[in-house]
Write a protein that holds these residues in place. Structure first.
Motif, PDB file in Angstrom:
ATOM      1  N   ALA A   1       0.863  -1.175   0.000  1.00 50.97           N
ATOM      2  CA  ALA A   1       0.000   0.000   0.000  1.00 50.97           C
ATOM      3  C   ALA A   1       0.899   1.223   0.000  1.00 50.97           C
ATOM      4  O   ALA A   1       1.708   1.408   0.905  1.00 50.97           O
ATOM      5  CB  ALA A   1      -0.901  -0.007   1.228  1.00 50.97           C
TER       6      ALA A   1
ATOM      7  N   ALA B   1      -2.100   6.866  -2.293  1.00 53.51           N
ATOM      8  CA  ALA B   1      -3.404   6.215  -2.142  1.00 53.51           C
ATOM      9  C   ALA B   1      -3.622   5.155  -3.224  1.00 53.51           C
ATOM     10  O   ALA B   1      -4.598   5.194  -3.969  1.00 53.51           O
ATOM     11  CB  ALA B   1      -4.533   7.236  -2.145  1.00 53.51           C
TER      12      ALA B   1
ATOM     13  N   TYR C   1      -7.345   4.098  -4.504  1.00 52.66           N
ATOM     14  CA  TYR C   1      -8.493   4.206  -3.604  1.00 52.66           C
ATOM     15  C   TYR C   1      -8.648   5.655  -3.176  1.00 52.66           C
ATOM     16  O   TYR C   1      -7.712   6.451  -3.253  1.00 52.66           O
ATOM     17  CB  TYR C   1      -8.348   3.266  -2.399  1.00 52.66           C
ATOM     18  N   LYS C   2      -9.857   5.992  -2.754  1.00 56.22           N
ATOM     19  CA  LYS C   2     -10.137   7.346  -2.291  1.00 56.22           C
ATOM     20  C   LYS C   2      -9.467   7.541  -0.935  1.00 56.22           C
ATOM     21  O   LYS C   2      -9.651   6.737  -0.018  1.00 56.22           O
ATOM     22  CB  LYS C   2     -11.645   7.562  -2.180  1.00 56.22           C
ATOM     23  N   ARG C   3      -8.671   8.568  -0.823  1.00 60.06           N
ATOM     24  CA  ARG C   3      -7.955   8.835   0.424  1.00 60.06           C
ATOM     25  C   ARG C   3      -8.908   9.422   1.457  1.00 60.06           C
ATOM     26  O   ARG C   3      -9.450  10.517   1.274  1.00 60.06           O
ATOM     27  CB  ARG C   3      -6.800   9.789   0.166  1.00 60.06           C
ATOM     28  N   THR C   4      -9.143   8.666   2.503  1.00 61.81           N
ATOM     29  CA  THR C   4      -9.922   9.124   3.655  1.00 61.81           C
ATOM     30  C   THR C   4      -9.165   8.687   4.904  1.00 61.81           C
ATOM     31  O   THR C   4      -8.202   7.909   4.812  1.00 61.81           O
ATOM     32  CB  THR C   4     -11.331   8.505   3.689  1.00 61.81           C
TER      33      THR C   4
ATOM     34  N   THR D   1      -9.453   4.815   5.034  1.00 61.29           N
ATOM     35  CA  THR D   1      -8.622   4.050   4.091  1.00 61.29           C
ATOM     36  C   THR D   1      -7.140   4.181   4.431  1.00 61.29           C
ATOM     37  O   THR D   1      -6.387   3.213   4.286  1.00 61.29           O
ATOM     38  CB  THR D   1      -8.875   4.477   2.634  1.00 61.29           C
ATOM     39  N   THR D   2      -6.724   5.346   4.909  1.00 63.51           N
ATOM     40  CA  THR D   2      -5.328   5.520   5.321  1.00 63.51           C
ATOM     41  C   THR D   2      -5.012   4.632   6.516  1.00 63.51           C
ATOM     42  O   THR D   2      -3.969   3.967   6.550  1.00 63.51           O
ATOM     43  CB  THR D   2      -5.039   6.995   5.644  1.00 63.51           C
TER      44      THR D   2
ATOM     45  N   GLU E   1      -6.532   1.871   7.336  1.00 55.67           N
ATOM     46  CA  GLU E   1      -6.551   0.481   6.892  1.00 55.67           C
ATOM     47  C   GLU E   1      -5.260   0.124   6.160  1.00 55.67           C
ATOM     48  O   GLU E   1      -4.691  -0.949   6.381  1.00 55.67           O
ATOM     49  CB  GLU E   1      -7.754   0.230   5.986  1.00 55.67           C
ATOM     50  N   ALA E   2      -4.774   1.014   5.308  1.00 56.53           N
ATOM     51  CA  ALA E   2      -3.518   0.765   4.593  1.00 56.53           C
ATOM     52  C   ALA E   2      -2.350   0.671   5.566  1.00 56.53           C
ATOM     53  O   ALA E   2      -1.492  -0.217   5.452  1.00 56.53           O
ATOM     54  CB  ALA E   2      -3.280   1.868   3.568  1.00 56.53           C
TER      55      ALA E   2
ATOM     56  N   TRP F   1      -2.614  -2.636   7.438  1.00 59.02           N
ATOM     57  CA  TRP F   1      -2.249  -3.776   6.591  1.00 59.02           C
ATOM     58  C   TRP F   1      -0.739  -3.880   6.460  1.00 59.02           C
ATOM     59  O   TRP F   1      -0.170  -4.960   6.575  1.00 59.02           O
ATOM     60  CB  TRP F   1      -2.926  -3.642   5.228  1.00 59.02           C
TER      61      TRP F   1
END
Length: 84
Positions: A11, A16, A33-36, A39-40, A42-43, A46
């Motif tokens: 990631a 993103a 992916y859309k940077r929110t 999502t940040t 989650e990346a 991971w």
């Protein structure tokens, strides 16, 4: 994905996106992916989980979102580059 020898998936939080490595010097943007905030996080989680298990990770490909079957599956391992 056919014919590629996948090495790893990472990631890229700054851009993103998910990046696949397919050899020593070849990398592709696999998905964006859309940077929110979610999502940040989650990346980051991971990448941290991947690091905590020595770089072991996998990529499973489904034919569609509703499928329970995998049409492709790779076990992957992050390794440091060889010394030059």
């Amino acid at each position: 994905m056919n014919g590629l020898e996948l090495c790893s998936v990472e990631a890229d939080i700054d851009k993103a996106c998910l990046v696949v490595s397919v050899g020593i010097s070849t990398r592709y943007v696999y998905a964006t992916y859309k940077r929110t905030l979610a999502t940040t996080q989650e990346a980051e989680a991971w990448e941290a989980a991947k690091k905590s298990c020595g770089g072991l990770h996998f990529l499973a490909i489904q034919e569609n979102l509703d499928s329970d079957d995998c049409v492709g599956f790779w076990f992957l391992l992050d390794l440091p580059p060889p010394p030059v």
